[in-house]
Design an enzyme around this catalytic site. Structure first.
Site, PDB file in Angstrom:
ATOM      1  N   ILE A   2      36.390  19.081  -1.381  1.00 43.68           N
ATOM      2  CA  ILE A   2      36.821  20.465  -1.617  1.00 43.68           C
ATOM      3  C   ILE A   2      37.199  21.142  -0.304  1.00 43.68           C
ATOM      4  CG2 ILE A   2      36.143  22.671  -2.654  1.00 43.68           C
ATOM      5  CD1 ILE A   2      34.143  20.692  -4.297  1.00 43.68           C
ATOM      6  N   LYS A  33      25.562  15.905  -1.584  1.00 41.73           N
ATOM      7  CA  LYS A  33      25.774  16.437  -2.938  1.00 41.73           C
ATOM      8  C   LYS A  33      25.589  15.415  -4.049  1.00 41.73           C
ATOM      9  CE  LYS A  33      30.365  15.162  -3.749  1.00 41.73           C
ATOM     10  NZ  LYS A  33      31.042  15.163  -5.014  1.00 41.73           N
ATOM     11  N   SER A  66      26.817  26.025  -6.890  1.00 45.94           N
ATOM     12  CA  SER A  66      27.109  25.116  -8.003  1.00 45.94           C
ATOM     13  C   SER A  66      26.523  25.637  -9.307  1.00 45.94           C
ATOM     14  CB  SER A  66      26.510  23.733  -7.702  1.00 45.94           C
ATOM     15  OG  SER A  66      26.572  22.905  -8.829  1.00 45.94           O
ATOM     16  N   TYR A 111      18.944  18.177  -5.128  1.00 46.02           N
ATOM     17  CA  TYR A 111      20.278  18.675  -4.750  1.00 46.02           C
ATOM     18  C   TYR A 111      20.486  20.069  -5.344  1.00 46.02           C
ATOM     19  CZ  TYR A 111      25.086  19.873  -5.513  1.00 46.02           C
ATOM     20  OH  TYR A 111      26.263  20.577  -5.596  1.00 46.02           O
ATOM     21  N   LYS A 121      20.761  24.181  -3.626  1.00 49.54           N
ATOM     22  CA  LYS A 121      21.767  25.222  -3.879  1.00 49.54           C
ATOM     23  C   LYS A 121      21.089  26.533  -4.261  1.00 49.54           C
ATOM     24  CE  LYS A 121      25.495  22.864  -3.062  1.00 49.54           C
ATOM     25  NZ  LYS A 121      26.346  23.170  -1.880  1.00 49.54           N
TER      26      LYS A 121
END
Ligand code: WQD
Length: 345
Positions: free
Chosen positions: A13, A86, A126, A151, A155
């Site tokens: 990204i 990620k 996310s 993970y 976030k």
């Protein structure tokens, strides 16, 4: 041109966002430790935009190195923070690696941003923070649920750290909660570069189609959905990249209404795994070898975004549909097959 730091900018990204930043007249500067990406991407970005972005190999967990970077680039107008591990599954097997890397790098970044005159931060969050939402589509007001992986927890923790830090440190921040980014730049020159066996659906589809994988496994067909397979909100990676530029401009133009804003970045439409497979086969003409298996532990049954806030406040809306996403993903896989990422490729 206003200089924008893009951490993790050689990643999937990040690289697409660097392209959109250059197209919007910014000067992106990439830092990346190349633990999950390839420096060759910098040259490929240059082939797309005609300008090679500045790139420095740097581990954000190395505070002295990051501090000297900020001393050198004290004219940074904004930061877009992608750099993080990620892989959901890997985070379950190696939680400390994820907590150390994803949290320490953020703490170091926030500390170093103190040196800047303009403290604007776009953070890569996310939809995993929602877990399995109680209501769909899911809005930003939905409760954050206990994370199902380290993970996802990094976030959630990162959003909380940013929330608690911004007012004390005069930082403006926007967290973008991604849904499922897929596809590749229309040029076919940059895209997703999974190391080893892909965890995610679309790179596994394209690697199966190109012959790198023997068969795609569809994890579960007994979910309470229209065809029994999981539903996700797949968003075109370049649409997602554009959302970062819009969020950055919102802060540069001082239009943000709070010091930390959170937006869902999805399409607002959910598609099942079988919908994705059908779209790929229809769009590319390639028949996919796939078979059902048991559910994958930790999978959310169905999630898709309510994008009203991003549409209204950011003036941003995803443009491309599933067929375009699949066509670009396939074009990129075919580019990879030419050896473009090999030395001298
Ligand atoms: C999508 C659907 C699988 C592979 C994760 C992270 C999220 C983000 C994107 C980082 C699911 C099914 C998959 C396969 C399959 N990552 N599937 N066969 O799990 O929704 O999201 O990746 O930012 O944070 O949680 O994406 O692509 O892995 O899975 O059937 O070989 O495809 O069961 O239903 P996911 P995914």
């Amino acid at each position: 041109m206003r200089k924008i730091l893009v951490t993790g900018g050689t990643g999937y990204i990040g690289s697409h966002t660097v392209v959109e930043l250059q197209k919007s007249g910014f000067e992106p500067v990439i830092i990346d430790n190349l633990s999950n990406s390839n420096a060759k991407i910098v040259d490929l970005i240059a082939r797309i935009t005609g300008r090679k972005p500045l790139f420095e190999k740097l581990d954000m967990c190395d505070l002295p190195a990051l501090q000297s970077f900020f001393e050198k680039h004290d004219d940074i107008a904004g930061v877009i923070h992608f750099a993080a591990y990620k892989a959901v599954g890997e985070s379950v097997n190696n939680p400390l690696k994820y907590y150390r890397n994803n949290i320490v790098s953020l703490l170091n970044l926030l500390q170093c941003m103190e040196m800047l005159q303009h403290k604007n931060l776009v953070f890569s969050s996310s939809c995993t923070v929602y877990g399995q939402p109680d209501n769909l589509p899911v809005t930003e007001l939905a409760p954050v649920k206990p994370a199902i992986s380290p993970y996802g927890n990094t976030k959630q923790i990162a959003e909380e750290i940013i929330r608690d830090t911004v007012s004390q440190q005069d930082i403006m921040a926007i967290s973008l909660r991604y849904f499922n980014p897929i596809g590749a730049h229309e040029s076919g020159l940059i895209g997703e570069l999974p190391l080893g066996v892909p965890d995610n659906l679309v790179p596994y589809i394209t690697q199966t189609a190109i012959g790198k994988r023997e068969k795609l496994t569809v994890f579960g067909n007994d979910y309470d959905t229209h065809d029994g397979t999981c539903i996700r909100d797949y968003i075109y990676v370049s649409d997602l990249a554009k959302a970062h530029v819009v969020a950055l401009n919102r802060m540069l133009d001082e239009k943000n209404e709070q010091s930390h804003e959170i937006f869902n970045v999805g399409t607002g439409t959910g598609y099942s795994v079988l919908d994705a497979i059908n779209s790929f086969e229809k769009t590319t003409g390639v028949n996919l070898n796939w078979a059902f298996s048991d559910r994958r532990p930790g999978d959310v049954e169905q999630v898709w975004a309510d994008t009203t806030l991003a549409n209204l406040k950011l003036g941003w809306k995803a443009e491309k549909d599933l067929d375009v996403m699949m066509a670009t993903a396939w074009k990129w896989e075919q580019t990879l097959a030419t050896g473009i990422m090999e030395a001298g490729g």
